[in-house]
Design a protein around this motif. Structure first.
Motif, PDB file in Angstrom:
ATOM      1  N   ASN A 160      -2.374  -0.355  -8.200  1.00 31.94           N
ATOM      2  CA  ASN A 160      -2.545  -1.434  -7.236  1.00 31.94           C
ATOM      3  C   ASN A 160      -1.227  -1.784  -6.567  1.00 31.94           C
ATOM      4  O   ASN A 160      -1.198  -2.295  -5.455  1.00 31.94           O
ATOM      5  N   PHE A 161      -0.120  -1.522  -7.274  1.00 32.33           N
ATOM      6  CA  PHE A 161       1.198  -1.868  -6.768  1.00 32.33           C
ATOM      7  C   PHE A 161       1.777  -0.680  -6.006  1.00 32.33           C
ATOM      8  O   PHE A 161       1.910   0.419  -6.544  1.00 32.33           O
ATOM      9  N   VAL A 162       2.108  -0.929  -4.742  1.00 32.87           N
ATOM     10  CA  VAL A 162       2.701   0.081  -3.875  1.00 32.87           C
ATOM     11  C   VAL A 162       3.992  -0.502  -3.298  1.00 32.87           C
ATOM     12  O   VAL A 162       4.025  -1.662  -2.883  1.00 32.87           O
ATOM     13  N   TYR A 163       5.043   0.301  -3.281  1.00 32.97           N
ATOM     14  CA  TYR A 163       6.344  -0.132  -2.792  1.00 32.97           C
ATOM     15  C   TYR A 163       6.746   0.756  -1.620  1.00 32.97           C
ATOM     16  O   TYR A 163       6.556   1.970  -1.653  1.00 32.97           O
ATOM     17  N   VAL A 164       7.328   0.138  -0.585  1.00 30.49           N
ATOM     18  CA  VAL A 164       7.810   0.884   0.564  1.00 30.49           C
ATOM     19  C   VAL A 164       9.227   0.433   0.892  1.00 30.49           C
ATOM     20  O   VAL A 164       9.577  -0.748   0.761  1.00 30.49           O
ATOM     21  N   GLY A 165      10.057   1.383   1.304  1.00 30.18           N
ATOM     22  CA  GLY A 165      11.414   1.087   1.722  1.00 30.18           C
ATOM     23  C   GLY A 165      11.580   1.383   3.198  1.00 30.18           C
ATOM     24  O   GLY A 165      11.030   2.359   3.718  1.00 30.18           O
ATOM     25  N   CYS A 166      12.338   0.531   3.885  1.00 35.74           N
ATOM     26  CA  CYS A 166      12.527   0.691   5.322  1.00 35.74           C
ATOM     27  C   CYS A 166      13.989   0.442   5.661  1.00 35.74           C
ATOM     28  O   CYS A 166      14.836   0.284   4.777  1.00 35.74           O
ATOM     29  N   ASP A 167      14.301   0.401   6.936  1.00 35.05           N
ATOM     30  CA  ASP A 167      15.680   0.192   7.375  1.00 35.05           C
ATOM     31  C   ASP A 167      16.124  -1.254   7.217  1.00 35.05           C
ATOM     32  O   ASP A 167      17.213  -1.617   7.675  1.00 35.05           O
ATOM     33  N   TYR A 168      15.307  -2.061   6.560  1.00 33.42           N
ATOM     34  CA  TYR A 168      15.679  -3.458   6.363  1.00 33.42           C
ATOM     35  C   TYR A 168      15.277  -3.966   4.987  1.00 33.42           C
ATOM     36  O   TYR A 168      15.078  -5.153   4.800  1.00 33.42           O
ATOM     37  N   GLY A 169      15.124  -3.066   3.993  1.00 33.15           N
ATOM     38  CA  GLY A 169      14.837  -3.524   2.654  1.00 33.15           C
ATOM     39  C   GLY A 169      13.587  -2.912   2.055  1.00 33.15           C
ATOM     40  O   GLY A 169      13.135  -1.836   2.458  1.00 33.15           O
ATOM     41  N   VAL A 170      12.991  -3.624   1.074  1.00 33.08           N
ATOM     42  CA  VAL A 170      11.838  -3.147   0.314  1.00 33.08           C
ATOM     43  C   VAL A 170      10.713  -4.170   0.419  1.00 33.08           C
ATOM     44  O   VAL A 170      10.960  -5.388   0.387  1.00 33.08           O
ATOM     45  N   PHE A 171       9.481  -3.664   0.528  1.00 35.09           N
ATOM     46  CA  PHE A 171       8.299  -4.512   0.493  1.00 35.09           C
ATOM     47  C   PHE A 171       7.379  -4.010  -0.620  1.00 35.09           C
ATOM     48  O   PHE A 171       7.343  -2.813  -0.921  1.00 35.09           O
ATOM     49  N   VAL A 172       6.610  -4.946  -1.204  1.00 35.42           N
ATOM     50  CA  VAL A 172       5.691  -4.604  -2.277  1.00 35.42           C
ATOM     51  C   VAL A 172       4.307  -5.145  -1.955  1.00 35.42           C
ATOM     52  O   VAL A 172       4.171  -6.227  -1.372  1.00 35.42           O
ATOM     53  N   SER A 173       3.306  -4.359  -2.308  1.00 34.45           N
ATOM     54  CA  SER A 173       1.917  -4.805  -2.219  1.00 34.45           C
ATOM     55  C   SER A 173       1.304  -4.746  -3.608  1.00 34.45           C
ATOM     56  O   SER A 173       1.473  -3.754  -4.324  1.00 34.45           O
ATOM     57  N   ALA A 174       0.601  -5.785  -4.006  1.00 34.28           N
ATOM     58  CA  ALA A 174      -0.093  -5.814  -5.288  1.00 34.28           C
ATOM     59  C   ALA A 174      -1.560  -5.447  -5.146  1.00 34.28           C
ATOM     60  O   ALA A 174      -2.307  -5.475  -6.126  1.00 34.28           O
ATOM     61  N   ASN A 175      -1.987  -5.079  -3.930  1.00 34.43           N
ATOM     62  CA  ASN A 175      -3.396  -4.780  -3.695  1.00 34.43           C
ATOM     63  C   ASN A 175      -3.552  -3.552  -2.796  1.00 34.43           C
ATOM     64  O   ASN A 175      -4.345  -3.556  -1.868  1.00 34.43           O
ATOM     65  N   LYS A 176      -2.759  -2.527  -3.075  1.00 41.76           N
ATOM     66  CA  LYS A 176      -2.873  -1.222  -2.399  1.00 41.76           C
ATOM     67  C   LYS A 176      -2.704  -1.322  -0.887  1.00 41.76           C
ATOM     68  O   LYS A 176      -3.339  -0.613  -0.123  1.00 41.76           O
ATOM     69  N   GLY A 177      -1.809  -2.208  -0.454  1.00 41.99           N
ATOM     70  CA  GLY A 177      -1.474  -2.282   0.956  1.00 41.99           C
ATOM     71  C   GLY A 177      -2.227  -3.313   1.754  1.00 41.99           C
ATOM     72  O   GLY A 177      -1.993  -3.436   2.966  1.00 41.99           O
ATOM     73  N   ALA A 178      -3.129  -4.062   1.125  1.00 42.01           N
ATOM     74  CA  ALA A 178      -3.870  -5.086   1.878  1.00 42.01           C
ATOM     75  C   ALA A 178      -2.931  -6.181   2.371  1.00 42.01           C
ATOM     76  O   ALA A 178      -3.061  -6.669   3.499  1.00 42.01           O
ATOM     77  N   THR A 179      -1.974  -6.590   1.524  1.00 40.05           N
ATOM     78  CA  THR A 179      -0.960  -7.575   1.904  1.00 40.05           C
ATOM     79  C   THR A 179       0.379  -7.109   1.355  1.00 40.05           C
ATOM     80  O   THR A 179       0.444  -6.329   0.402  1.00 40.05           O
ATOM     81  N   TRP A 180       1.454  -7.629   1.951  1.00 42.86           N
ATOM     82  CA  TRP A 180       2.799  -7.232   1.567  1.00 42.86           C
ATOM     83  C   TRP A 180       3.701  -8.449   1.449  1.00 42.86           C
ATOM     84  O   TRP A 180       3.511  -9.438   2.159  1.00 42.86           O
ATOM     85  N   THR A 181       4.680  -8.345   0.570  1.00 42.81           N
ATOM     86  CA  THR A 181       5.718  -9.361   0.484  1.00 42.81           C
ATOM     87  C   THR A 181       7.073  -8.677   0.377  1.00 42.81           C
ATOM     88  O   THR A 181       7.189  -7.561  -0.145  1.00 42.81           O
ATOM     89  N   SER A 182       8.097  -9.357   0.881  1.00 43.29           N
ATOM     90  CA  SER A 182       9.450  -8.831   0.784  1.00 43.29           C
ATOM     91  C   SER A 182       9.884  -8.801  -0.674  1.00 43.29           C
ATOM     92  O   SER A 182       9.584  -9.713  -1.448  1.00 43.29           O
ATOM     93  N   TYR A 183      10.601  -7.742  -1.039  1.00 43.62           N
ATOM     94  CA  TYR A 183      11.040  -7.571  -2.430  1.00 43.62           C
ATOM     95  C   TYR A 183      12.519  -7.201  -2.418  1.00 43.62           C
ATOM     96  O   TYR A 183      12.923  -6.165  -2.927  1.00 43.62           O
ATOM     97  N   ASP A 184      13.331  -8.070  -1.798  1.00 42.72           N
ATOM     98  CA  ASP A 184      14.721  -7.709  -1.541  1.00 42.72           C
ATOM     99  C   ASP A 184      15.739  -8.686  -2.119  1.00 42.72           C
ATOM    100  O   ASP A 184      16.900  -8.690  -1.717  1.00 42.72           O
ATOM    101  N   ASN A 185      15.324  -9.526  -3.056  1.00 44.50           N
ATOM    102  CA  ASN A 185      16.274 -10.448  -3.663  1.00 44.50           C
ATOM    103  C   ASN A 185      17.439  -9.676  -4.284  1.00 44.50           C
ATOM    104  O   ASN A 185      17.240  -8.789  -5.107  1.00 44.50           O
ATOM    105  N   GLY A 186      18.660 -10.022  -3.872  1.00 45.76           N
ATOM    106  CA  GLY A 186      19.841  -9.354  -4.400  1.00 45.76           C
ATOM    107  C   GLY A 186      20.430  -8.311  -3.478  1.00 45.76           C
ATOM    108  O   GLY A 186      21.553  -7.851  -3.697  1.00 45.76           O
ATOM    109  N   PHE A 187      19.686  -7.905  -2.444  1.00 45.14           N
ATOM    110  CA  PHE A 187      20.224  -6.949  -1.471  1.00 45.14           C
ATOM    111  C   PHE A 187      21.191  -7.644  -0.514  1.00 45.14           C
ATOM    112  O   PHE A 187      20.993  -8.797  -0.158  1.00 45.14           O
ATOM    113  N   PRO A 188      22.214  -6.925  -0.029  1.00 46.17           N
ATOM    114  CA  PRO A 188      22.967  -7.418   1.123  1.00 46.17           C
ATOM    115  C   PRO A 188      22.080  -7.412   2.366  1.00 46.17           C
ATOM    116  O   PRO A 188      20.992  -6.832   2.365  1.00 46.17           O
ATOM    117  N   ASP A 189      22.573  -8.018   3.439  1.00 47.46           N
ATOM    118  CA  ASP A 189      21.801  -8.052   4.686  1.00 47.46           C
ATOM    119  C   ASP A 189      21.543  -6.641   5.188  1.00 47.46           C
ATOM    120  O   ASP A 189      22.408  -5.761   5.122  1.00 47.46           O
TER     121      ASP A 189
END
Length: 842
Positions: A690-719
């Protein structure tokens, strides 16, 4: 063996890649010195690396839309920051490398304290050292307060060290007729946002040239008038700008594209020289002003009359500024080094020796030793020394990294020189006789791909831009293994002595001793061409199949398969598979070696294609319908359901994350709640898909429902952290982020609660041995007491396959019937999870 490949490795093999723990005592081999990084580098590789990412981000446009990144960042600020995962018990933590740096393109001294040095990295921002760069923790990151990655120029007021200017953006080709190779502008490293100023020594910054929405632009040089510091010049991709009021306002005084270098006469400050042009530029040449920039004229007196399309660099003799030198380059080679004794009015050629080697558009560095006008250093891929005023040069050997981006002298000691390179700062105290590295704590490496052991979180591999394939054994130190650009890498999860590494264009090597044997066994070999037509892309994918690691797939213009661990290879299906376009991403089922997905790059005449094969590539089905015509960056298969697959894409103006639940028969865009920017990687949690993670040119996002919704997962990253790869440790619920400019980060996933919720606090109370094991494992519980214990064995996909009651503090469990591979053992105490261990069955 055979051929070459292109872009991006499969994150599915993240889980498939593992290798056994080591004692951490490994040292880099003597032959792996930094000077030899370029041993696997060829004529066009720096250009090709930058071209690859520029093209992937720009397609189908000739260039990245000027405001594309700014628009994505605005979206991020308005949406992602207010929609972070509410569970913030964990955060990303850097694990280095702290012993090597990334591409560095700017340097400046504090005018009153030469132990204070400032560096600008291509992908990691601004850094400062107060120790002359010496020490294991010599460098500290200096945030600008803006999401700036590429710092390309630095200047400090010689009369007031608290007043500083920093230019951003790394642009090597702009304003050309052709816009570069194949009508796509090549060679931009990382984007910028204009010019920044500080009046408190770098504590805070203001944006004095605002190019937030023009991130295709860059600022290559900044010159402050030493006699009147309120007058400042900036050489930029748009021309030369001048400020009379310390940067408050700016006027364009030279309207020519690609102004790469400025030199001011320090006594007669009315005189400035500007080097114009680089790869593909319409206008090239040395321009000169004698009236502080009011008017300029091209200077051809003694300089070549024919067009040259590389970098132009200047230097002056400190004791007499009338003496000046310029190094003029074509795209690859040096045109010549020229000397002037009359403030740049006329020039005499000193040599046509090829100093730049093969990076004329990219590298630079020119220096006359104060007090010794005949001692000249000139740089390209390597450093060269002249003792006769530039008439002839000799290449300097020593412990410095190839590809020099500038070289300067300590203003208080003419013997101390500082060279910035593709791997950070290197110093010499004897004017180039010997060099030593100064990168302790300078965490700016630019990573492409990583892999991790299935049983040990301290054992990893990573491939770096401009650098090596490197290995890790814990702490913050990483060790170089394979020269050239480090590309894809993999570790056999059933026998982590078996490891694979590669450099650009699908040149793949194997090592059977956990990286200690030098990766000397060739698995695939391909040459490269500066003019294109390569079989494989610059970063070409290869992977091991999880269900049988003797099965390997690699992608060039066709799919290749090996069934014997890379000894022999066969082309599968059509060759080429899509009119000569290159395979960019490959993924395989976790349970079936024949079930495979792969995607090819688009070009002007061929759309992107995604293929699925149920028979190892012998026949393929085009499953591209519903996917964007963009570069496919990565594919990930659900470890528990091979029909469910995710694909991520670069570029702008489309969706970037797509999901299929029927082997690619249909696709759903699941990125509607994600920013419009290049996405680089995707991984499905092997314990809870159910958990899917994606990385982009501005950090990491996580979905707990196979991509239906996403939240930022970048606590601790620089800008603005660019995340190019994500890996999950099968043995300890850690995720690793391989960033393009800020090294590698690690994060505990326990805050998400996916699958088995690892808790590592009791791991020191449980021992499991031997590891690897063949017939049985022994579990030893320290201070067991009277509690009831049990052991539960899981596959790395999270399926429980055996359980045992542990009747004593030391228990032996048979495992001979298990298939070869990596397994997780969950130790329960009084029916509650107590500790987790992993082991390899051989």
């Amino acid at each position: 063996m055979k051929n070459k490949i292109s872009s991006i490795f499969i994150v599915s093999s993240i889980i498939a890649i593992g290798f056994l723990c080591s004692n951490g005592s490994h040292e880099p081999e003597t032959k792996k010195k930094f000077f030899n990084e370029g041993e696997n580098e060829q004529h066009s590789d720096a250009m090709d690396a930058l071209q690859f990412f520029s093209e992937a981000a720009a397609f189908p446009n000739k260039d990245i839309p000027a405001n594309a990144y700014a628009g994505a960042m605005d979206w991020y600020q308005q949406n992602a920051l207010t929609n972070r995962t509410s569970q913030t018990a964990t955060a990303w933590q850097s694990i280095g490398p702290r012993n090597m740096g990334g591409r560095t393109i700017a340097i400046a001294f504090d005018p009153t304290d030469t132990a204070t040095i400032w560096l600008g990295s291509a992908g990691g921002g601004l850094w400062k050292s107060s120790t002359g760069g010496i020490g294991t923790n010599a460098w500290n990151y200096v945030p600008l307060g803006f999401p700036v990655l590429g710092v390309s120029s630095i200047a400090i007021n010689p009369s007031n060290k608290n007043e500083m200017y920093v230019g951003s953006g790394e642009v090597y080709s702009y304003g050309s007729n052709s816009q570069g190779i194949g009508d796509i502008r090549p060679t931009r490293g990382s984007y910028g946002m204009g010019l920044f100023k500080s009046i408190n020594g770098g504590t805070s910054w203001t944006q004095v040239i605002n190019w937030t929405y023009n991130q295709n632009r860059g600022i290559w040089d900044i010159v402050i008038n030493p006699l009147k510091p309120s007058t400042v010049y900036a050489a930029t991709t748009e021309g030369v700008y001048k400020s009379f009021d310390s940067g408050a306002t700016w006027t364009l005084v030279l309207n020519q594209k690609m102004c790469m270098d400025l030199e001011m006469h320090s006594v007669d400050t009315n005189i400035l020289l500007c080097g114009i042009g680089n790869y593909g530029s319409i206008v090239q040449g040395v321009y000169r002003t004698t009236n502080s920039g009011t008017t300029w004229a091209q200077n051809t007196s003694g300089l070549p009359a024919t067009a040259y399309q590389g970098r132009i660099t200047f230097t002056k003799y400190k004791n007499n500024n009338d003496i000046m030198y310029t190094h003029i380059c074509d795209v690859y080679n040096s045109v010549g080094i020229y000397k002037s004794i009359n403030k740049g009015a006329t020039w005499v050629q000193q040599t046509t020796q090829n100093i730049s080697s093969y990076q004329g558009f990219y590298t630079k560095g020119l220096l006359v030793q104060p007090g010794a006008p005949n001692n000249v250093l000139a740089c390209g891929v390597y450093v060269f020394n002249s003792t006769n005023g530039g008439a002839s040069f000799s290449q300097l050997s020593g412990n410095y990294h190839s590809d020099i981006h500038d070289i300067i002298v300590n203003p208080q000691d003419a013997n101390k020189i500082y060279a910035i390179t593709d791997a950070g700062l290197f110093r010499s105290n004897d004017f180039g006789g010997t060099f030593f590295e100064c990168t302790g704590g300078y965490v700016t490496t630019q990573h492409y791909i990583g892999s991790i052991s299935s049983t040990d979180t301290t054992v990893l591999l990573s491939g770096l831009q401009d650098n090596y394939t490197i290995k890790y054994f814990g702490g913050y130190t990483w060790y170089p293994e394979i020269g050239g650009d480090g590309a894809y890498n993999a570790i056999d999860h059933t026998n982590d002595q078996i490891q694979y590494g590669a450099y650009q264009y699908l040149n793949v090597y194997q090592d059977a001793s956990q990286g200690n044997g030098g990766f000397n066994t060739t698995i695939l070999s391909n040459s490269s061409s500066a003019t294109g037509g390569n079989y494989a892309a610059f970063l070409a994918p290869y992977m091991l199949c999880y269900s049988n690691t003797q099965y390997m797939y690699a992608g060039g213009q066709a799919l290749q398969q090996s069934v014997d661990g890379g000894i022999n290879w066969n082309y599968m299906g059509s060759n080429p598979v899509n009119n000569g376009t290159q395979i960019m991403a490959i993924a395989c089922s976790f349970t079936n070696t024949d079930s495979i997905y792969f995607g090819t790059a688009p070009n002007a005449t061929n759309n992107m294609k995604m293929f699925f094969s149920a028979n190892g590539g012998t026949t393929v089905t085009n499953v591209s319908a519903g996917l964007p015509n963009r570069f496919p960056r990565r594919i990930a298969v659900n470890p528990k359901n091979s029909k469910e697959v995710y694909a991520v894409f670069s570029g702008f103006g489309t969706g970037h994350v797509f999901k299929s639940v029927n082997n690619g028969g249909t696709w759903t865009d699941v990125s509607t709640l994600l920013p419009d920017m290049p996405f680089e990687c995707v991984i499905v949690d092997p314990l809870d898909p159910n958990f899917v993670y994606v990385g982009c040119d501005y950090g990491v996002f996580v979905s707990a429902n196979k991509g239906a919704t996403w939240t930022s997962y970048d606590n601790g990253f620089p800008d603005a952290t660019m995340v190019f790869d994500l890996q999950i440790s099968p043995s300890a619920r850690y995720m690793y982020a391989f960033t393009h400019g800020r090294g590698i980060f690690k994060r505990d996933l326990s805050d998400l609660g996916a699958g088995v919720n690892y808790q590592s606090k009791n791991n020191d109370l449980v021992n499991l041995f031997p590891n690897p094991a063949v017939e049985e494992i022994t579990i030893l519980i320290k201070n067991a007491g009277a509690a009831k214990y049990s052991a539960h064995i899981y596959t790395m996909e999270g399926k429980e396959i055996k359980s045992f009651d542990l009747l004593n503090s030391q228990n032996t469990i048979p495992i001979s019937e298990l298939s070869k591979g990596a397994y997780l053992v969950s130790i329960h105490k009084n029916n509650a999870p107590f500790s987790y261990k992993s082991f390899i069955k051989q």
